[in-house]
Design an enzyme around this catalytic site. Structure first.
Site, mmCIF file in Angstrom:
data_model
loop_
_atom_site.group_PDB
_atom_site.id
_atom_site.type_symbol
_atom_site.label_atom_id
_atom_site.label_comp_id
_atom_site.label_asym_id
_atom_site.label_seq_id
_atom_site.Cartn_x
_atom_site.Cartn_y
_atom_site.Cartn_z
ATOM 1 C CB SER A 182 -40.431 22.820 109.939
ATOM 2 O OG SER A 182 -39.387 22.757 110.872
ATOM 3 C CE LYS A 196 -40.897 24.617 114.703
ATOM 4 N NZ LYS A 196 -41.446 24.211 113.404
#
Ligand SMILES: Nc1ncnc2c1ncn2[C@@H]1O[C@H](COP(=O)(O)OP(=O)(O)OP(=O)(O)O)[C@@H](O)[C@H]1O
Ligand SMILES: [Mg+2]
Length: 822
Positions: A696, A739
């Site tokens: 990611s 996140k």
């Protein structure tokens, strides 16, 4: 009738010298069950008419009679035809009249005689007799036989009670072999027939040989008998001895005032255990061990071991259970009372309880709370226990490497104990508690066995009915226990365990949620813990926000609670010192109390130079920001990657570089097209000590590289996450909520994320969603557009300000790039 009284002592008054001349004809006294022997004294009881007359007549004359044994012991008045042919002549030595009319005689036996013919039957028997002398042939064998017979007989006298000791002396003193043989023959208890045979034997050597045999057999019988006797005796002696010692010990202990503690203990244990309803095999085991305990002296090492074991069994809740409260409204109320927010989590919990309520028998899955530290996993477990009205026990699986910690050690180990499961059951005091198994993701395994498989046995509804602890060595039914596990991540939970869990994920809290939790739960709790009244600890929202932003950096609220605790202690100290509370604590006062700010916005500082981009990462402790640094040197097109990256992350770095290389003219128009031939690239991801992996960070790496090559700064309020393909497409990632929370904690306002993750925005609390600027993208160009400052952006203010500082290599290159770009 003729009765014979043999007082067993025919050795008295042996007087061979009294022998008289033998007449040819003599009255015959028949004897029943006794055989007369020459040269021995025979005591007789006389009752029959004919015999009394015989005795009277004899006493009137020379007192001499013949005694002959009867071969028919059952015939009361044997006739001549029932008597043997060989008998003994004797002289009546003594006579006594007994008041009942009978007589007692003592007859001194003389020589052996043979009945040649019967003369008369009445009034008593009379016969013609002739002497039948012994044949004695002196020989060494005869002497040897005599000695052997003497010796054996002496042993027999010693061993049996029916032979008087004087016989030993008498036998030892006889030198005549025939006298010896008669004496012994008369003394032995032998059947009449055998005795008669001995009497009729005229050869002394033969008689002695026969006697040796008989004596040897007798001795054997005696010794076997005494062996049996002594075995019995030994056994009796031992128990007797033990009994006596016990009694003495008891007396001593009583005297010392310490008596019978152990016996009383054993008794108490027995009563205690009798009152418990045990499963069948447990009952058997308990009875066996109780029996052993009661028979062991308290000083024996095993005594303590058995007692401890039984105490353990007695302490377990075999038959104790609490009643469940399955009222769902009540449960909802308890969950709300203890926890702010967590709406979805609470909903899932209530669903879980509803299923249990409708189908109590169903052995379902195990609830598992997964999330970063301090988000309330343990405290939710406690709330569920409170709602159900079950006992709550926490068991830590973190760091458990040895299956014996879970299942205990066998009793043969010194200091053995049950494992944590059984210990927790004892502490719970009921067999249907709620067990919270914390940190199931941090269980290890090594040579001491695999704790995960032991844990599986505990949790698996198929197996835990018969959970067997090594120490107890008995099955305990765990099927009524409700298990909830907690973990920071499921990645390290063994598959079979994970399969049995119903996972509820709890991400961290937003700053707003933390503020509410602080106001409603942490503040009142810390006030109370530090002895403050409600009004004495007041902190403004602004102050709490400052604490959350600058003094903590966490997904949960544990640090926050600690900081509030620190403030509370300081306030408590002031009040205890006589001061008065100064109203609400504002931001400035909070900063003063807590000291220097602990966290700063990293992103601002790090992105001061081109070549550094801010990424967002997921970690077991919640989300976090991640900086990717790119650097270039003179070289020949090599790529170096550092920062403990996993294979996947390294590959995505290489892919990012390839993309940038392929699009160099558009991305960094000022650079020559062969730039990569003359430069090496280094990509580093701090903190270098923490291993990182995953795809990611792809778009972040590309952004860092483009920033480096173009000299454009990465905007300091932007963070990004997304996988990238070689063609520049942006692919979806996981953990968007974590996140986003991490971005907020780090002062980020804009998040770049893959467009395919757009639906995940639903999970993010609305107030956070509104505050953050989400940019969902499909291509890397869109990322670069959002992330990078324009070419003619306000770069100068980000130049290192300290004058005279040697510009480091990257700065030099950055300046160079900037120049090129302009
Ligand atoms: N939503 C909430 N409402 C009120 N208090 C909360 C909330 N979430 C957490 N807390 C409080 O935060 C503290 C820490 O929570 P807890 O110990 O349950 O964390 P945890 O998730 O079990 O963490 P760890 O993974 O470190 O064990 C507790 O005092 C708990 O009451
Ligand atoms: Mg916990």
């Amino acid at each position: 009738m003729i009765d014979v009284i043999n007082d067993g002592n025919p050795a008295r008054e042996i007087d061979v010298g009294t022998r008289q001349e033998l007449p040819g004809r003599l009255p015959v006294l028949p004897l029943r069950e006794t055989v007369p022997f020459p040269d021995t004294l025979t005591p007789l009881a006389i009752g029959q008419e004919r015999s009394i007359q015989l005795v009277n007549d004899a006493l009137a004359g020379d007192r001499m009679i013949a005694m002959v044994a009867s071969r028919e012991p059952d015939v009361e008045e044997p006739g001549s035809e029932q008597l043997y042919d060989v008998g003994v002549v004797g002289v009546i030595a003594r006579m006594m009249r007994v008041p009942d009319g009978t007589l007692r005689l003592l007859v001194q036996g003389a020589q052996r005689v043979h009945v040649d013919s019967w003369v008369q039957d009445r009034p008593y028997l009379v016969a013609e007799i002739s002497e039948q002398p012994d044949v004695v042939e002196e020989s060494p064998e005869l002497t040897a036989l005599m000695r052997s017979v003497q010796q054996t007989f002496s042993q027999i006298v010693e061993a049996v009670p029916y032979l008087p000791e004087e016989l030993q002396i008498a036998v030892a003193n006889v030198d005549e072999p025939n006298a010896l043989s008669h004496l012994i023959s008369g003394s032995l208890r032998l059947p009449t027939e055998q005795k008669q045979q001995l009497l009729e034997e005229t050869n002394v050597a033969k008689r002695l040989r026969r006697l040796t045999e008989l004596l040897a057999r007798e001795l054997e019988v005696i010794s076997i008998g005494s062996e049996i006797q002594s075995q019995v005796q030994n056994e009796m002696d031992r128990t007797q001895r033990e009994f006596v010692l016990r009694q003495q010990l008891k007396a001593i202990q009583e005297e010392l005032g310490e008596f019978d503690e152990s016996a009383a203990e054993a008794k108490e244990l027995r009563e205690q255990l009798a009152a418990i309803e045990l499963p069948e095999d447990a009952r058997k085991q308990v009875d066996r061990e109780l029996g052993r305990l009661e028979n062991l002296p308290p000083a024996a090492a095993e005594h303590g071991v058995i007692r401890t074991y039984l105490e353990w069994i007695a302490s377990l809740p075999w038959d104790k259970a609490t009643a469940d409260n399955l009222d769902l409204d009540h449960a909802a109320q308890v969950l709300d009372e203890d926890h702010y927010g967590l709406e979805q989590v609470k909903e899932r919990i209530l669903e879980f309880l509803a299923v249990r309520k409708l189908n109590p028998q169903a052995r379902g899955s195990i609830l598992s709370f997964v999330g970063p530290p301090g988000v309330g996993k343990t405290s939710l477990g406690k709330s569920i226990a409170r709602a159900l009205e079950r006992e709550f026990e926490r068991i830590s699986a973190g760091g458990v490497r040895d299956e014996a910690e879970i299942r205990g050690h066998r009793r043969t180990y010194i200091g053995a104990m049950p494992g944590t499961i059984i210990r927790a059951l004892r502490d719970a005091g009921s067999n249907n508690p709620l067990f919270m198994i914390d940190e199931i993701d941090k269980m290890g395994s090594d040579f001491r066995g695999d704790p995960a498989s032991a844990m599986l046995e505990v949790l698996d509804p198929e197996q835990n009915e018969n959970f067997r602890d090594h120490y107890l060595d008995l099955p305990f039914d765990l099927s009524s226990v409700m298990f909830i596990t907690t973990a920071n991540t499921l990645d390290t939970v063994p598959g079979p365990l994970r399969d049995r869990m119903e996972t509820i994920e709890i991400a961290g809290y937003t700053a707003d949620e933390k503020l509410q939790i602080a106001k409603r739960y942490l503040l009142p709790r810390q006030a109370e813990r530090n002895g403050l009244k409600r009004g004495q600890l007041r902190i403004t929202d602004a102050a709490l926000r400052a604490v959350i932003a600058d003094y903590t950096r966490e997904a949960g609220v544990r640090e926050l609670e600690r900081e509030i605790g620190a403030i509370a202690r300081k306030v408590a100290r002031e009040i205890a010192g006589g001061g008065t509370p100064k109203g609400s604590i504002g931001e400035a006062r909070a900063r003063e109390l807590l000291g220097r700010q602990r966290y700063h916005s990293e992103a601002k500082r790090r992105t001061r130079l081109p070549g550094v981009a801010t990424g967002l990462a997921w970690t077991p402790v919640g989300g976090d920001v991640l900086f990717i640094e790119a650097q270039a040197f003179d070289g020949e097109g090599n790529l170096q990657i550092t920062g403990q990256l996993g294979e996947v992350m390294k590959e995505s770095a290489a892919a990012a570089l390839s993309y940038v290389r392929g699009h160099l003219p558009e991305l960094a128009p000022g650079l020559p097209s062969d730039w990569f031939k003359t430069h090496d690239i280094h990509i580093h991801v701090p903190a270098g000590a923490i291993p990182k992996d995953g795809p990611s960070a792809g778009i972040t790496m590309a952004t860092a590289l483009v920033s480096l090559l173009s000299g454009r700064h990465v905007r300091d309020q932007v963070a990004m996450t997304g996988e990238m393909t070689l063609t520049g497409q942006v692919l979806p990632i996981g953990g968007l909520k974590d996140k986003a929370l991490a971005a907020q904690r780090n002062g980020i306002t804009t998040i770049i994320a893959p467009e395919l993750n757009e639906p995940d925005i639903e999970e993010i609390p609305e107030h956070l969603r509104n505050r953050l600027d989400f940019r969902f993208v499909g291509q890397i160009d869109e990322v670069l557009d959002v992330a990078l400052e324009p070419v003619d952006g306000p770069a100068p203010k980000r130049r290192p300000s300290s004058k005279g500082a040697e510009p480091s290599e990257d700065r030099v290159y950055a300046q160079h790039a900037e120049k090129k770009a302009t």
